[in-house]
Design a protein around this motif. Structure first.
Motif, PDB file in Angstrom:
ATOM      1  N   CYS A  32      -9.399 -12.532  -9.954  1.00  0.00           N
ATOM      2  CA  CYS A  32      -8.488 -13.732  -9.331  1.00  0.00           C
ATOM      3  C   CYS A  32      -9.235 -14.871  -9.736  1.00  0.00           C
ATOM      4  N   GLY A  33     -10.330 -14.808 -10.278  1.00  0.00           N
ATOM      5  CA  GLY A  33     -10.991 -16.333 -10.996  1.00  0.00           C
ATOM      6  C   GLY A  33     -10.253 -16.330 -12.116  1.00  0.00           C
ATOM      7  N   ARG A  34     -10.007 -15.386 -12.989  1.00  0.00           N
ATOM      8  CA  ARG A  34      -9.586 -15.763 -14.206  1.00  0.00           C
ATOM      9  C   ARG A  34      -8.114 -15.428 -14.479  1.00  0.00           C
ATOM     10  N   SER A  35      -7.382 -14.956 -13.519  1.00  0.00           N
ATOM     11  CA  SER A  35      -6.039 -14.595 -13.605  1.00  0.00           C
ATOM     12  C   SER A  35      -5.200 -15.028 -12.509  1.00  0.00           C
ATOM     13  N   ARG A  36      -4.020 -15.450 -12.549  1.00  0.00           N
ATOM     14  CA  ARG A  36      -3.297 -15.975 -11.293  1.00  0.00           C
ATOM     15  C   ARG A  36      -2.360 -15.057 -10.860  1.00  0.00           C
ATOM     16  N   LEU A  37      -2.409 -13.718 -11.112  1.00  0.00           N
ATOM     17  CA  LEU A  37      -1.655 -12.715 -10.581  1.00  0.00           C
ATOM     18  C   LEU A  37      -2.455 -11.457 -10.881  1.00  0.00           C
ATOM     19  N   VAL A  38      -3.148 -10.906  -9.834  1.00  0.00           N
ATOM     20  CA  VAL A  38      -3.685  -9.578  -9.554  1.00  0.00           C
ATOM     21  C   VAL A  38      -3.161  -8.700  -8.834  1.00  0.00           C
ATOM     22  N   THR A  39      -2.922  -7.533  -9.520  1.00  0.00           N
ATOM     23  CA  THR A  39      -2.085  -6.396  -8.641  1.00  0.00           C
ATOM     24  C   THR A  39      -3.121  -5.268  -8.372  1.00  0.00           C
ATOM     25  N   VAL A  40      -3.341  -4.788  -7.136  1.00  0.00           N
ATOM     26  CA  VAL A  40      -4.087  -3.611  -6.903  1.00  0.00           C
ATOM     27  C   VAL A  40      -3.048  -2.196  -7.017  1.00  0.00           C
ATOM     28  N   THR A  41      -3.321  -1.229  -7.424  1.00  0.00           N
ATOM     29  CA  THR A  41      -2.575  -0.095  -7.687  1.00  0.00           C
ATOM     30  C   THR A  41      -3.349   0.959  -7.175  1.00  0.00           C
ATOM     31  N   GLY A  42      -2.434   2.159  -6.952  1.00  0.00           N
ATOM     32  CA  GLY A  42      -3.137   3.330  -6.528  1.00  0.00           C
ATOM     33  C   GLY A  42      -2.210   4.146  -5.711  1.00  0.00           C
ATOM     34  N   VAL A  43      -2.664   5.490  -5.289  1.00  0.00           N
ATOM     35  CA  VAL A  43      -1.692   6.120  -4.537  1.00  0.00           C
ATOM     36  C   VAL A  43      -1.675   5.977  -3.026  1.00  0.00           C
ATOM     37  N   GLY A  44      -0.672   6.302  -2.544  1.00  0.00           N
ATOM     38  CA  GLY A  44      -0.537   6.121  -0.969  1.00  0.00           C
ATOM     39  C   GLY A  44      -1.906   6.505  -0.343  1.00  0.00           C
ATOM     40  N   GLY A  45      -2.277   5.647   0.676  1.00  0.00           N
ATOM     41  CA  GLY A  45      -3.369   6.144   1.425  1.00  0.00           C
ATOM     42  C   GLY A  45      -4.556   5.833   0.893  1.00  0.00           C
ATOM     43  N   VAL A  46      -4.868   5.308  -0.215  1.00  0.00           N
ATOM     44  CA  VAL A  46      -6.119   5.106  -1.053  1.00  0.00           C
ATOM     45  C   VAL A  46      -6.777   3.761  -0.546  1.00  0.00           C
ATOM     46  N   GLY A  47      -6.145   2.831   0.067  1.00  0.00           N
ATOM     47  CA  GLY A  47      -6.628   1.768   0.905  1.00  0.00           C
ATOM     48  C   GLY A  47      -6.384   0.530   0.208  1.00  0.00           C
ATOM     49  N   LYS A  48      -5.260   0.270  -0.399  1.00  0.00           N
ATOM     50  CA  LYS A  48      -5.004  -1.099  -1.145  1.00  0.00           C
ATOM     51  C   LYS A  48      -4.521  -2.061  -0.229  1.00  0.00           C
ATOM     52  N   THR A  49      -4.085  -1.801   0.909  1.00  0.00           N
ATOM     53  CA  THR A  49      -3.896  -2.852   1.726  1.00  0.00           C
ATOM     54  C   THR A  49      -5.307  -3.120   2.361  1.00  0.00           C
ATOM     55  N   ARG A  50      -6.035  -2.205   2.937  1.00  0.00           N
ATOM     56  CA  ARG A  50      -7.274  -2.637   3.412  1.00  0.00           C
ATOM     57  C   ARG A  50      -8.128  -3.462   2.522  1.00  0.00           C
ATOM     58  N   LEU A  51      -8.243  -3.309   1.441  1.00  0.00           N
ATOM     59  CA  LEU A  51      -9.156  -3.762   0.359  1.00  0.00           C
ATOM     60  C   LEU A  51      -8.519  -5.249   0.040  1.00  0.00           C
ATOM     61  N   ALA A  52      -7.399  -5.399   0.003  1.00  0.00           N
ATOM     62  CA  ALA A  52      -6.713  -6.634  -0.340  1.00  0.00           C
ATOM     63  C   ALA A  52      -6.822  -7.695   1.021  1.00  0.00           C
ATOM     64  N   ARG A  53      -7.049  -7.166   2.136  1.00  0.00           N
ATOM     65  CA  ARG A  53      -7.168  -7.925   3.284  1.00  0.00           C
ATOM     66  C   ARG A  53      -8.610  -8.304   3.154  1.00  0.00           C
ATOM     67  N   GLN A  54      -9.629  -7.485   3.031  1.00  0.00           N
ATOM     68  CA  GLN A  54     -10.853  -7.905   2.773  1.00  0.00           C
ATOM     69  C   GLN A  54     -11.238  -8.972   1.628  1.00  0.00           C
ATOM     70  N   ALA A  55     -10.553  -8.525   0.410  1.00  0.00           N
ATOM     71  CA  ALA A  55     -10.842  -9.741  -0.718  1.00  0.00           C
ATOM     72  C   ALA A  55     -10.087 -10.909  -0.245  1.00  0.00           C
ATOM     73  N   ALA A  56      -8.986 -10.921   0.623  1.00  0.00           N
ATOM     74  CA  ALA A  56      -8.304 -12.098   0.819  1.00  0.00           C
ATOM     75  C   ALA A  56      -9.265 -13.080   1.667  1.00  0.00           C
ATOM     76  N   SER A  57     -10.083 -12.354   2.546  1.00  0.00           N
ATOM     77  CA  SER A  57     -10.760 -13.086   3.459  1.00  0.00           C
ATOM     78  C   SER A  57     -11.977 -13.718   2.701  1.00  0.00           C
ATOM     79  N   GLU A  58     -12.448 -13.179   1.901  1.00  0.00           N
ATOM     80  CA  GLU A  58     -13.688 -13.344   1.177  1.00  0.00           C
ATOM     81  C   GLU A  58     -13.217 -14.623   0.200  1.00  0.00           C
ATOM     82  N   LEU A  59     -12.033 -14.740  -0.308  1.00  0.00           N
ATOM     83  CA  LEU A  59     -11.500 -15.526  -1.357  1.00  0.00           C
ATOM     84  C   LEU A  59     -10.760 -16.714  -0.695  1.00  0.00           C
ATOM     85  N   GLN A  60     -10.579 -16.596   0.837  1.00  0.00           N
ATOM     86  CA  GLN A  60      -9.776 -17.731   0.961  1.00  0.00           C
ATOM     87  C   GLN A  60     -10.565 -19.062   1.186  1.00  0.00           C
TER      88      GLN A  60
END
Length: 702
Positions: A32-60
């Motif tokens: 996120c520091g070097r790119s303006r669009l970052v996409t987290v990919t992976g299979v269903g149930g791997v935890g993409k949403t939970r990771l994105a929430r934590q990352a967004a909280s730390e980046l806010q």
């Protein structure tokens, strides 16, 4: 002045802590520091949403204008809905005629903002186009997306998310437990008090994590089963049934959707452990978008196979099995499914041949809800209806999209028209216009349903200030209404009155209102038309300096609303009354009426009404010598007008009053003191500032 940080995001709270993923979080921060669009990919149930929430909280903290979560999974693939979902997440409630995407782009252009788009895969093309457009015009914008596949833009960085690490053997791995074991033990402790990893169960836990391949959702589902089974037995049952659970009852889960074997094993076993009725309810509930309540579940699930009386107990059982998530709210109990669980249920529903039947049931339930809200809005339960309908926003969208696909009948016109109170009274004007335009274009037959939809466009277009569109629809409404009865002719009369209001034709407005008041409306059930007429008429009487005449009508408006428990139109009367009282030199009375209007309009998310009330309060403060308070209130109003796109709603008389108040306040305070007070009002969280205004009888402290 009262000062506080402005709203810097809407990130959802978490009920449980994130296990592991430190390396992935650090990598996301780097990307996120070097790119303006970052996409987290992976299979269903791997935890993409939970990771994105934590990352967004730390980046806010790195984003001056906050991190904003946009939930996309409830949206259908219909083109054009995405901008409304983004605007709903942001503090944007634009009430101009500009396209919503243009409004969002303008809002983001000068800001440092992180948008988090969760679950993009089903809106792949629209997400690509919207992301490309927004990133091109907003240099301070970053987008963090979760999706099962990359968006495919040239500036995109992709982080592929793997399952959690699993133990290398069934034996102890020294002092360090693999993250998958930590997650399983943590979630198990929530359902089995005192659960812990011991020498006696370590081997079974590690074997279970290996069997489920470290997939977080599979582990959480397995943990829920530990309420009923010891870990050794759970592990043995999964091991014994692994081969059949990947293809339960002969259904091919490799086809649609592409099930991960471990997830298929965990969800499939949870499915087998449900009773046949629970499985059927699970499949039927998958039709809901977003959250739902018990009444909705009963309407969709109850028939000759499932009695309505059993539905609450079945919901409870599915919560116990971790198929549903229970969400208590101030408006009552609601439930939701994780996306992957819902997809599994939807796949089974298609296999049962019930998909279209349940989608029709879903549509019919929400059409009935819209009709009931239409009938009840002008009454004592406006706040309750506001809470209920905003909670059902995702389901209303899904039902509307379904209605627009129907080739027969007039369901889309009926539903969009019945929801006039939602578009106008609950703050969704631009989305309302979007759906009204689509419904009117799709169904052009000359019917009573079309007359009402043309009428429903009236309050929306008045708020948006679109006179040409209003004139066009009023002309059609009048011509068409002549073919039908008294109800349709009243819709035409109301629409014609709104045209005169936007044109500013004072004499004709007052004449029409007098004609309306001369009818027998007082002996009939209360509707919007006479209340709107009184508001419009009194506004123009005040503008003409006929204050005492206006107060007579305002008294009747207030008394009528009081008898019927109506709040929204009474609040508009309070705003007009504050203008009259101020003109008559009764400043404290003006202040109290403006506060009464503010209380209701803010509660109903009426941005224009809230802004107008704040403007009145600023003028009242100035008139009583509270110049610093006036500047603070102007600042508070300014941040609201920014989100609406048109200061003072573009109404010339209100714009002139604002400019006069601003000029006189500046003269009274001087440049530095004025700017300090104004900036404090503009910087405070809007809700905090309004709460202070409503709960205090004194000006904000310096």
């Amino acid at each position: 002045m009262v000062a506080a940080e402005r709203r810097v995001g809407n990130l959802p709270g978490e009920s449980s802590h994130l296990v592991g993923r430190r390396g992935e979080l650090d990598e996301m921060a780097r990307l996120c520091g070097r790119s303006r669009l970052v996409t987290v990919t992976g299979v269903g149930g791997v935890g993409k949403t939970r990771l994105a929430r934590q990352a967004a909280s730390e980046l806010q903290p790195s984003f001056a204008d906050g991190a904003w979560w946009v939930e996309l999974s409830p949206l259908t693939a219909a083109w054009g809905v995405l901008p409304y979902a983004i605007a709903e997440a942001l503090p944007v409630a634009d009430q101009t005629t500009r396209p919503m995407l243009e409004v969002i782009a303008e809002y983001l252009a000068g800001r440092e903002t992180l948008l988090v788009w969760d679950t993009c895969e089903h809106l792949f093309e629209e997400c690509r186009e919207v992301a490309s457009m927004l990133l091109s015009v907003a240099p301070g914008l970053r987008i963090l997306a979760t999706s099962r596949r990359p968006l495919g833009l040239h500036l995109e960085e992709v982080l592929g998310l793997d399952p959690l690490p699993v133990p290398g053997t069934d034996e102890a791995d020294g002092d360090e437990m693999a993250d998958s074991v930590v997650l399983l033990a943590d979630r198990a402790a929530k359902v089995v008090p005192g659960f812990a990893v011991t020498d006696a169960n370590r081997a079974d836990l590690t074997a279970l994590c290996r069997r489920l391949e470290g997939l977080p959702l599979a582990l959480e589902l397995a943990a829920a089963r530990l309420r009923e089974l010891p870990v050794a037995e759970l592990n043995q049952r999964l091991d014994d049934r692994y081969t059949i659970l990947g293809n339960t009852d002969g259904t091919d889960y490799e086809a649609d959707p592409p099930w991960h074997q471990a997830l298929s094993t965990a969800i499939g076993w949870s499915h087998q452990l449900c009773t046949p009725t629970e499985r059927l309810v699970w499949a039927r509930l998958s039709v809901f978008a977003g959250t739902f309540d018990i009444e909705g579940a009963r309407q969709l699930c109850a028939d000759e196979l499932v009695s309505g009386e059993r539905v609450p107990g079945l919901l409870h059982a599915l919560v116990e099995k971790s198929i549903l998530i229970w969400e208590p709210t101030g408006a009552g109990e609601r439930y939701r499914m994780l996306d992957t669980i819902r997809e599994y249920g939807a796949h089974w529903l298609r296999g049962l041949g019930e998909d279209d039947t349940l989608r029709r049931r879903h549509h019919d339930h929400y059409l009935d809800l819209a009709r009931r809200g239409d009938a009840a809005w002008i009454g004592p339960d406006q706040f309750a209806w506001y809470d209920r309908m905003t909670a059902e926003h995702d389901n209303l969208r899904a039902a509307l999209e379904y209605s627009l696909t129907e080739a027969e009948g007039h369901a889309a016109l009926e539903m969009t028209a019945a929801l006039w109170f939602f578009w106008y009274g609950c703050g969704f004007l631009k989305e309302g216009r979007h759906y009204l335009d689509q419904a009117l274009a799709a169904d052009t037959a000359p019917t009573p349903a079309r007359v009402k939809a043309l009428y429903a466009s009236g309050p929306v277009l008045v708020y948006l200030g679109d006179l040409p569109a209003l004139e066009e629809r009023a002309a059609e409404c009048t011509a068409l209404a002549a073919r039908f009865g008294a109800a349709e002719r009243s819709y035409a009369a109301a629409t014609e009155l709104r045209v005169l209001v936007l044109r500013g034709e004072l004499t004709q407005v007052v004449s029409r209102v007098e004609a309306q008041l001369a009818t027998d409306w007082r002996e009939k059930p209360l509707t919007l038309l006479p209340l709107a007429a009184l508001v419009f008429g009194t506004h123009y009487l005040v503008a003409a300096g006929r204050f005492e005449e206006a107060i007579v009508w305002l008294d009747e408006l207030s008394a009528t609303c009081q008898r019927n428990g109506e709040r929204s139109m009474r609040a508009w009367g309070d705003f007009v009354r504050s203008q009259a009282e101020l003109a008559l030199g009764r400043c404290e009375e003006a202040r109290e009426h403006a506060r009464a209007a503010l209380l209701v309009k803010h509660r109903l998310r009426d941005g224009v009404g809230t802004g107008m009330a704040l403007e009145s309060l600023a003028r009242a403060a100035l008139a009583t010598g509270r110049s610093a308070e006036a500047a603070w209130l102007l600042g508070l109003a300014a941040q609201l007008w920014e989100t609406l796109g048109q200061p003072q709603a573009g109404i010339p008389a209100v714009v002139a009053a604002h400019e006069l108040c601003e000029r006189r306040t500046l003269e009274a305070l001087g440049q530095d003191a004025y700017r300090h007070a104004f900036d404090d009002g503009r910087a405070i969280h809007l809700n905090t500032g309004i709460a202070h205004v409503l709960n205090s009888t004194s000006p904000p402290p310096p």
